[in-house]
Every structure is written in C-alpha cells, then in structure tokens.
Design a protein around this motif. Structure first.
Motif, PDB file in Angstrom:
ATOM      1  N   HIS A   1      58.753 -18.376 -44.307  1.00  0.00           N
ATOM      2  CA  HIS A   1      60.079 -18.987 -44.356  1.00  0.00           C
ATOM      3  C   HIS A   1      60.007 -20.289 -45.153  1.00  0.00           C
ATOM      4  CE1 HIS A   1      61.323 -16.456 -40.911  1.00  0.00           C
ATOM      5  NE2 HIS A   1      60.212 -16.825 -40.319  1.00  0.00           N
ATOM      6  N   HIS A   2      60.861 -20.422 -46.144  1.00  0.00           N
ATOM      7  CA  HIS A   2      60.954 -21.676 -46.896  1.00  0.00           C
ATOM      8  C   HIS A   2      62.276 -22.352 -46.553  1.00  0.00           C
ATOM      9  CE1 HIS A   2      57.643 -20.676 -49.719  1.00  0.00           C
ATOM     10  NE2 HIS A   2      58.037 -19.446 -49.476  1.00  0.00           N
ATOM     11  N   LEU A   3      62.206 -23.648 -46.341  1.00  0.00           N
ATOM     12  CA  LEU A   3      63.439 -24.401 -46.151  1.00  0.00           C
ATOM     13  C   LEU A   3      63.625 -25.255 -47.406  1.00  0.00           C
ATOM     14  CD1 LEU A   3      65.720 -24.908 -44.209  1.00  0.00           C
ATOM     15  CD2 LEU A   3      64.344 -26.650 -43.084  1.00  0.00           C
ATOM     16  N   ASP A   4      64.696 -24.959 -48.170  1.00  0.00           N
ATOM     17  CA  ASP A   4      64.857 -25.572 -49.489  1.00  0.00           C
ATOM     18  C   ASP A   4      65.925 -26.662 -49.536  1.00  0.00           C
ATOM     19  OD1 ASP A   4      62.970 -23.764 -50.472  1.00  0.00           O
ATOM     20  OD2 ASP A   4      64.499 -22.250 -50.876  1.00  0.00           O
ATOM     21  N   ALA A   5      66.711 -26.787 -48.464  1.00  0.00           N
ATOM     22  CA  ALA A   5      67.847 -27.729 -48.502  1.00  0.00           C
ATOM     23  C   ALA A   5      67.691 -28.807 -47.435  1.00  0.00           C
ATOM     24  CB  ALA A   5      69.149 -26.966 -48.285  1.00  0.00           C
ATOM     25  N   SER A   6      68.260 -29.980 -47.749  1.00  0.00           N
ATOM     26  CA  SER A   6      68.283 -31.052 -46.760  1.00  0.00           C
ATOM     27  C   SER A   6      69.566 -30.986 -45.937  1.00  0.00           C
ATOM     28  CB  SER A   6      68.204 -32.413 -47.447  1.00  0.00           C
ATOM     29  OG  SER A   6      66.857 -32.712 -47.754  1.00  0.00           O
ATOM     30  N   ASN A   7      69.541 -31.649 -44.818  1.00  0.00           N
ATOM     31  CA  ASN A   7      70.708 -31.787 -43.935  1.00  0.00           C
ATOM     32  C   ASN A   7      71.208 -30.459 -43.388  1.00  0.00           C
ATOM     33  OD1 ASN A   7      70.688 -34.597 -44.524  1.00  0.00           O
ATOM     34  ND2 ASN A   7      71.745 -34.137 -46.444  1.00  0.00           N
ATOM     35  N   VAL A   8      70.305 -29.527 -43.225  1.00  0.00           N
ATOM     36  CA  VAL A   8      70.696 -28.272 -42.587  1.00  0.00           C
ATOM     37  C   VAL A   8      69.854 -28.037 -41.338  1.00  0.00           C
ATOM     38  CG1 VAL A   8      71.413 -27.187 -44.770  1.00  0.00           C
ATOM     39  CG2 VAL A   8      69.088 -26.809 -43.890  1.00  0.00           C
ATOM     40  N   VAL A   9      70.416 -27.222 -40.444  1.00  0.00           N
ATOM     41  CA  VAL A   9      69.635 -26.726 -39.317  1.00  0.00           C
ATOM     42  C   VAL A   9      69.567 -25.210 -39.460  1.00  0.00           C
ATOM     43  CG1 VAL A   9      71.717 -26.884 -37.840  1.00  0.00           C
ATOM     44  CG2 VAL A   9      69.468 -26.501 -36.788  1.00  0.00           C
ATOM     45  N   ALA A  10      68.365 -24.678 -39.409  1.00  0.00           N
ATOM     46  CA  ALA A  10      68.173 -23.233 -39.588  1.00  0.00           C
ATOM     47  C   ALA A  10      67.617 -22.638 -38.299  1.00  0.00           C
ATOM     48  CB  ALA A  10      67.219 -22.970 -40.745  1.00  0.00           C
ATOM     49  N   TYR A  11      68.026 -21.401 -38.041  1.00  0.00           N
ATOM     50  CA  TYR A  11      67.680 -20.744 -36.776  1.00  0.00           C
ATOM     51  C   TYR A  11      66.965 -19.407 -37.012  1.00  0.00           C
ATOM     52  CZ  TYR A  11      71.092 -24.055 -34.825  1.00  0.00           C
ATOM     53  OH  TYR A  11      71.774 -25.187 -34.458  1.00  0.00           O
ATOM     54  N   PRO A  12      65.764 -19.412 -37.526  1.00  0.00           N
ATOM     55  CA  PRO A  12      65.057 -18.138 -37.681  1.00  0.00           C
ATOM     56  C   PRO A  12      64.614 -17.594 -36.316  1.00  0.00           C
ATOM     57  CG  PRO A  12      63.615 -19.950 -38.256  1.00  0.00           C
ATOM     58  CD  PRO A  12      64.942 -20.566 -37.942  1.00  0.00           C
ATOM     59  N   ARG A  13      64.650 -16.291 -36.204  1.00  0.00           N
ATOM     60  CA  ARG A  13      64.189 -15.660 -34.956  1.00  0.00           C
ATOM     61  C   ARG A  13      63.383 -14.425 -35.323  1.00  0.00           C
ATOM     62  NH1 ARG A  13      67.117 -16.308 -30.037  1.00  0.00           N
ATOM     63  NH2 ARG A  13      66.431 -14.979 -28.317  1.00  0.00           N
ATOM     64  N   LEU A  14      62.227 -14.308 -34.699  1.00  0.00           N
ATOM     65  CA  LEU A  14      61.382 -13.139 -34.922  1.00  0.00           C
ATOM     66  C   LEU A  14      61.193 -12.438 -33.581  1.00  0.00           C
ATOM     67  CD1 LEU A  14      59.363 -11.375 -36.561  1.00  0.00           C
ATOM     68  CD2 LEU A  14      57.609 -13.099 -36.044  1.00  0.00           C
ATOM     69  N   VAL A  15      61.484 -11.129 -33.578  1.00  0.00           N
ATOM     70  CA  VAL A  15      61.313 -10.360 -32.348  1.00  0.00           C
ATOM     71  C   VAL A  15      60.296  -9.256 -32.622  1.00  0.00           C
ATOM     72  CG1 VAL A  15      62.452  -9.066 -30.514  1.00  0.00           C
ATOM     73  CG2 VAL A  15      63.739 -10.801 -31.808  1.00  0.00           C
ATOM     74  N   ILE A  16      59.235  -9.253 -31.833  1.00  0.00           N
ATOM     75  CA  ILE A  16      58.205  -8.215 -31.972  1.00  0.00           C
ATOM     76  C   ILE A  16      58.234  -7.377 -30.700  1.00  0.00           C
ATOM     77  CG2 ILE A  16      55.746  -7.735 -32.278  1.00  0.00           C
ATOM     78  CD1 ILE A  16      55.511 -10.617 -33.475  1.00  0.00           C
ATOM     79  N   ASP A  17      58.584  -6.110 -30.856  1.00  0.00           N
ATOM     80  CA  ASP A  17      58.628  -5.206 -29.712  1.00  0.00           C
ATOM     81  C   ASP A  17      57.542  -4.151 -29.918  1.00  0.00           C
ATOM     82  OD1 ASP A  17      59.281  -3.775 -27.507  1.00  0.00           O
ATOM     83  OD2 ASP A  17      61.191  -2.993 -28.269  1.00  0.00           O
ATOM     84  N   ALA A  18      56.419  -4.352 -29.265  1.00  0.00           N
ATOM     85  CA  ALA A  18      55.281  -3.443 -29.430  1.00  0.00           C
ATOM     86  C   ALA A  18      55.321  -2.415 -28.314  1.00  0.00           C
ATOM     87  CB  ALA A  18      53.975  -4.231 -29.413  1.00  0.00           C
ATOM     88  N   GLU A  19      55.569  -1.201 -28.701  1.00  0.00           N
ATOM     89  CA  GLU A  19      55.670  -0.142 -27.701  1.00  0.00           C
ATOM     90  C   GLU A  19      54.275   0.257 -27.199  1.00  0.00           C
ATOM     91  OE1 GLU A  19      58.122   2.913 -29.478  1.00  0.00           O
ATOM     92  OE2 GLU A  19      59.957   1.809 -28.968  1.00  0.00           O
ATOM     93  N   GLU A  20      54.298   1.162 -26.235  1.00  0.00           N
ATOM     94  CA  GLU A  20      53.070   1.530 -25.520  1.00  0.00           C
ATOM     95  C   GLU A  20      51.904   1.839 -26.476  1.00  0.00           C
ATOM     96  OE1 GLU A  20      53.701   4.404 -22.450  1.00  0.00           O
ATOM     97  OE2 GLU A  20      51.625   5.081 -22.518  1.00  0.00           O
ATOM     98  N   ASN A  21      50.762   1.188 -26.188  1.00  0.00           N
ATOM     99  CA  ASN A  21      49.515   1.446 -26.912  1.00  0.00           C
ATOM    100  C   ASN A  21      49.642   1.270 -28.428  1.00  0.00           C
ATOM    101  OD1 ASN A  21      46.775   2.040 -26.972  1.00  0.00           O
ATOM    102  ND2 ASN A  21      47.160   4.217 -27.384  1.00  0.00           N
ATOM    103  N   SER A  22      50.510   0.372 -28.866  1.00  0.00           N
ATOM    104  CA  SER A  22      50.598   0.069 -30.296  1.00  0.00           C
ATOM    105  C   SER A  22      49.830  -1.225 -30.574  1.00  0.00           C
ATOM    106  CB  SER A  22      52.056  -0.072 -30.734  1.00  0.00           C
ATOM    107  OG  SER A  22      52.635  -1.210 -30.116  1.00  0.00           O
ATOM    108  N   GLU A  23      49.639  -1.507 -31.870  1.00  0.00           N
ATOM    109  CA  GLU A  23      48.896  -2.720 -32.229  1.00  0.00           C
ATOM    110  C   GLU A  23      49.469  -3.292 -33.515  1.00  0.00           C
ATOM    111  OE1 GLU A  23      44.641  -2.443 -31.968  1.00  0.00           O
ATOM    112  OE2 GLU A  23      44.383  -3.832 -33.637  1.00  0.00           O
ATOM    113  N   VAL A  24      49.640  -4.631 -33.539  1.00  0.00           N
ATOM    114  CA  VAL A  24      50.175  -5.267 -34.735  1.00  0.00           C
ATOM    115  C   VAL A  24      49.668  -6.706 -34.844  1.00  0.00           C
ATOM    116  CG1 VAL A  24      52.288  -6.132 -33.619  1.00  0.00           C
ATOM    117  CG2 VAL A  24      52.303  -5.616 -36.089  1.00  0.00           C
ATOM    118  N   THR A  25      49.536  -7.163 -36.080  1.00  0.00           N
ATOM    119  CA  THR A  25      49.220  -8.568 -36.335  1.00  0.00           C
ATOM    120  C   THR A  25      50.320  -9.139 -37.224  1.00  0.00           C
ATOM    121  OG1 THR A  25      46.847  -8.167 -36.224  1.00  0.00           O
ATOM    122  CG2 THR A  25      47.550 -10.174 -37.351  1.00  0.00           C
TER     123      THR A  25
END
Lengths: 358, 241
Positions: free
Chosen positions: A92-116
C-alpha cells in the motif's frame, strides 16, 4: 470526498490509550482518501465479496469502527486443503497529504489450508496523513496462516491500526511485524484462540528514531483448552524517540492446560530515548503454564567490551549488538520475506549520520 | 621483536586498591605465567591491561613497543597487538563469531578474503566445530567450546601478545590440551608473546612457561624459571605470602 464526520476521540485518561499521542490527533485535518495498492500472487484466492467480520465481531475502538464504515477491503479466501507456497504480497502506498485511509485485509483460511501474506505500508516523509489499517485473520481447523506486516511509513504519517485473529481447532496463526516508519504508529493486536489446540506465534521488530513513537498493544486471549501462544516483541529507540509495549495474556475459565508466553525486550540507544514495557497476566483457570518477561535497558557493557577487546571500534560493536538483538526476530520472520532488505533498512537507521529530523 | 612492558602498575576497583605496583616485561615468543591465589589481583591485571570499564588506574604504565596502551581505547589496544582470552567469554546474542571476526579484520585493514578457510583451518587445529562460528557468540556453548572459540579467534587475529585469563578454568582436559598446544605453537610460528594467568600447573603440560611469577595481594612476590611452579605445587602459596 466527504469530510470525516465529527467523532468522539478517546483520551489518554483511558488505560488503553495511556502513553499514546492520541491527544495530538485532529481528525478534521484529514479527508477520506485511499491508498494505492499493488497485489501480487493473490489472483487465485482473492474474492470479490467482502469477508469483513470473519474474525472481528465487535469494533474495539472508534478507529476500527471508522475502518468498518469506510474500508477499502481486500478479501482472501484460501479453499479447504489448499496450500499456497509463494507469499502473497500486498503493498500500500500513501501518496497524498491530509487524508485518512482505511485499508482492510481479511484472510479467511479454510480447513487445513496454508497461506503466507506480506503486507507493506509505504509513504514518503513529506506525506502528512493518517492510515487506519485493519487486519482480520480466521484460521479454520488445522489451517496455517503466516502474516507479516512491514511499516515503512514516512516520518510525518500516522498509523492507528488493529489486527484481530481467530484460531480454530489445531490451527496455527503467525503474526509478524517489522515497524521502522511512522511519526506516531500504533498497532493493537488481539489474538483469540477459540478452539482446542489452536496456536498463535507473534514476533515484532520495531525501531524508532528522531521523534518517532511506536505504540503496541497486544492481547493473547485463550478461550479453549490446550491452546498455545508465544509472543516475542523486540524494540529499540534512539535520539528522542519513544516506544510503548503493553501486553495482556488472558486465560479464560474454559482454557485449562493452555500455555502462553510473552517476552518484550527494549534497547534504549540514546540518553533522550524512552521505552516503556507493561506486561500483564489475567488467569482464570488452574493448570496453565504462563510466563512473561520484559526488559528496558541500554546496550550491555560486557558485550560491548567483548567485541571491543577483539579490535572492533565502539560504534561498530554497538551496531553488531543491536543487529544481534534483532536477529532473534528476523530469524523467525516468514522465509519468503526479503530479510536482506529489512536488515539494510535497520542498518541505515543505526547509522548515526542518519539521525532523522522532521 | 615486540615488547610488552608493565611498570609500577597500580589500579583500583570500587575504591579498593587491587594492583599495588606490578612490574613485568614480556618479549615476543616468551611465555610468562602468573600464578597466585584467589583475590591476588590476577584477573584485574588482565582487565586493566585491556581497558575494561570499571577499573581505575592509579599509577604506572603499560606500553607495547613504547606505545602507551593506557592512553588508547580498548579496541585500539587490540589492533596494536594485544588479545585477551577471557576466563568467562561473554555471550553476545545474535552476533556470530564470523561476523565479529570480519569486523575485527576490517578494523585491522586486513581483508576478509579467505577468512572462512582460515577459520576452518584454525578450528580444525583445535577440534572446534567450525559450524559453531555461525552461531551466536558463546551462547549455549560448553566451557570447552567457549575456550576453543577464544583460541580459534586468537589464531585468526594473530596478535603480538595474548593475555590468557585462566584459559584452564571451566573446560575438560581434552579442550585444555588442544587450546594450550595451539598457544604454544603460536609462540614458535608467529612469535606470540604470552601472559598466562592460572591457578594450576596443569596448563604447563602443553604451554611451557619461560618465567613464572607468583602474585599475592596485588604484588609479584617471586619470579623464576619453571621450577618455581613445581615448588609451588609442594609448598603452596602460603610460603610466598
């Protein structure tokens, strides 16, 4: 862009905001903006619907609530039984001043899965803005989630973030942090172990210079029997920088035979630098194994003498020792992380000529 | 040919005078043993020569080929040619022996080309597991491994003078033989001068002293050939008090 509506700010009178710089925050200085986000390796698991809420039932504070209302959400669903070998990179790059940004990342790892997943936040020193990131991780039965966040925000960017994970039966959640950037950068991490046999490991490396401040709040919440958590946070402060670590291990009545460990170590590298460490335990059942340790201090003089007695100049000896101090964390980062680049960034920050100024 | 000369050295720790006037001259290739009971000031002598913090020099001098060692910081004394083998080598978490040696060689303006081979060769001579050089310094090492590690560093750095602070404490007989033999070899191969501080004569089975000094209560009370150590075995320190 609408201006952020008037909201009630927390104050440092509340224990959870004690030591924070929340009083300096003026939300009216910011309008709602967005980060420029690059994603690599996520195509097969990114879903279009928002998975927000898979791990976060309630909002712990006003900032998580604002994120919930305004988030730019990336949702990843790792299907049952699928192991993704290559790391997913989100930058994520923040390129502007005077802003508020709300990034959200949701990782839903189902049964016996694997992720990095490696998520990086970047802005230039010239950017006067606020990032309010949220991370949600759900690790279903036997799932393995390995997450690293890298804070490379500029020296005039604020961060007030929240991470929440929920680990189900026999799952493993690893949350890692490297924080070098930000003016005031706060992260609250709540790890819930909700089913038997769930395990969570957390490590963090944080290093503040100039007038930076890093503020970490961690909660290791054991809600089921035979759950396991292990946390290692190591920080350094130089110049007049500050850092706060406050951690709570909470073993609930149902969590017998659980193990929970928490270690926070801090190096103060300058006279004017300040670090605070506040570990806490709340244990509501017997038959558990818990420990916490915390230290704040300057570079060990015996170690320094040992290296100097081999002919190493004092400033290099000190740099080696600080590097060694952080190595314990670096060795435990996901193997896909670009460790050499992180080491270079730490080294750059250790060089006395790079004293950061606003 | 180099000379390490200690003249009238007096020093205190925490306000208490421990060294009360030490005179010693060690030349390249010589082995000087300093023997004495606990509390005689032997370890203080090694610490003061190397400039360890916490010790105050009250008088006297330490010079290496005429250069005043007491006027320069610890790391410059090492570069000048002094090397301290510590009684209890400090654990330095996360710093590996090979990283440290690379910095130490760089500070001496000696390149690090071939360093790995040099380390492997030195490790081999003293049966030190070369794999340990890429682990944190002295962390989780046995007493013998720590002293082998110290001796390996001595071999790689090739100082003019080694100060061995109880090389023979806290290690098994095999490790002691390996380390002592390596130091003895250095006195011939690179003309190393040695100041060996010890309680026990067993060190001398492999490292042959030219001169033995008996130190009691901050002073050298007697000096002589190797036969002095034998006499000490019979009479004990009480005879010199």
């Amino acid at each position: 862009m609408n201006a952020t509506p008037a909201i009630v700010m927390p104050s440092t009178d509340e224990e959870i905001w004690r030591y924070s710089r929340i009083a300096e925050l003026d939300m009216s200085a910011y309008t709602h903006g967005h980060m420029r986000t690059e994603t690599v390796g996520a195509d097969s698991v990114r879903v279009t619907e928002s998975l927000a809420g898979v791990a976060m039932v309630t909002n712990p504070d006003i900032f998580a609530e604002l994120n919930g209302a305004h988030a730019d959400t990336i949702s990843l669903r790792i299907p049952k039984g699928v192991a993704i070998e290559d790391a997913i990179h989100i930058v994520h790059h923040l390129d502007a001043s005077n802003v508020v940004a709300y990034p959200r990342l949701v990782i839903d790892a189902e049964e016996n899965s694997e992720v990095t997943v490696i998520e990086t936040f970047i802005s230039d020193d010239s950017i006067h803005s606020l990032v309010v990131p949220v991370l949600e991780v759900r690790a279903a039965k036997s799932a393995r989630v390995n997450y690293l966040t890298i804070n490379q925000l500029g020296l005039n960017t604020w961060q007030i973030g929240h991470q929440q994970s929920a680990g189900y039966r026999d799952s493993t959640t690893r949350l890692s942090t490297v924080a070098l950037g930000g003016d005031y950068a706060r992260m609250r991490t709540e790890v819930r172990l909700v089913e038997q046999g769930a395990s969570a490991q957390q490590v963090a490396l944080y290093f503040a210079g100039g007038t930076q401040m890093h503020d970490f709040r961690t909660l290791q919440i054991h809600e089921a029997p035979r759950t396991h958590s292990d946390l290692l946070f190591k920080g350094a402060v130089r110049d007049t920088a500050r850092s706060v670590y406050t951690g709570l291990i909470h073993i609930k009545p149902n969590a017998a035979h659980s193990q929970a460990f928490q270690t926070n170590r801090n190096l103060t590298l300058s006279e004017g630098a300040w670090a605070e460490s506040v570990p806490n335990l709340e244990i509501e059942t017997n038959e558990v194994k818990c420990s916490h340790a915390s230290t704040v201090g300057s570079v060990d003089q015996e170690q320094k003498f040992y290296l100097e007695s081999r002919g190493i100049p004092p400033e290099i000896a000190e740099r080696l020792i600080v590097f060694g101090f952080f190595n314990e964390v670096i060795d435990r980062l996901p193997k896909q992380a670009d460790v050499e680049t992180l080491r270079t960034a730490v080294n750059h920050k250790l060089n006395p000529e790079n004293e950061v100024a606003k | 040919m180099s000379t390490l000369e200690i003249k009238g050295l007096r020093a205190e720790v925490a306000g208490k005078e421990i060294l009360k006037g030490i005179d010693l001259t060690v030349k390249s290739g010589e082995v000087h043993a300093i023997m004495g009971p606990n509390g005689a000031g032997k370890s203080t002598l090694s610490a003061v020569i190397m400039g360890k913090p916490g010790y105050t020099v009250l008088g006297g001098s330490v010079t290496l080929d005429g250069v005043d060692m007491l006027a320069i910081p610890t790391w410059e004394r090492a570069i000048a040619g002094l090397h301290l083998v510590m009684q209890y080598p400090t654990e330095v978490p996360g710093v590996h022996a090979d990283q440290m040696l690379a910095e130490a060689l760089t500070a001496r303006q000696r390149g690090t080309d071939g360093m790995a081979d040099r380390i492997a060769s030195e490790a081999g001579r003293i049966n030190f597991d070369a794999g340990l050089v890429s682990r944190a310094l002295n962390v989780d090492l046995s007493g013998g491994e720590k002293k082998r590690n110290e001796t390996m560093q001595l071999g790689v750095l090739e100082p003019k003078f080694a100060i061995l602070d109880e090389l023979d404490s806290g290690l098994d007989i095999d490790a002691l033989r390996d380390c002592a033999r390596r130091v003895e070899a250095a006195t011939h191969e690179s003309n190393l001068g040695v100041l060996a501080i010890t309680h026990y004569v067993r060190l001398f089975e492999e490292l042959k002293p030219d001169i033995v000094h008996i130190m009691v209560a901050g002073r050298i009370v007697s000096s002589g050939g190797p036969e002095l150590a034998d006499q000490l075995e019979i009479d004990g320190y009480a005879a010199f008090a």
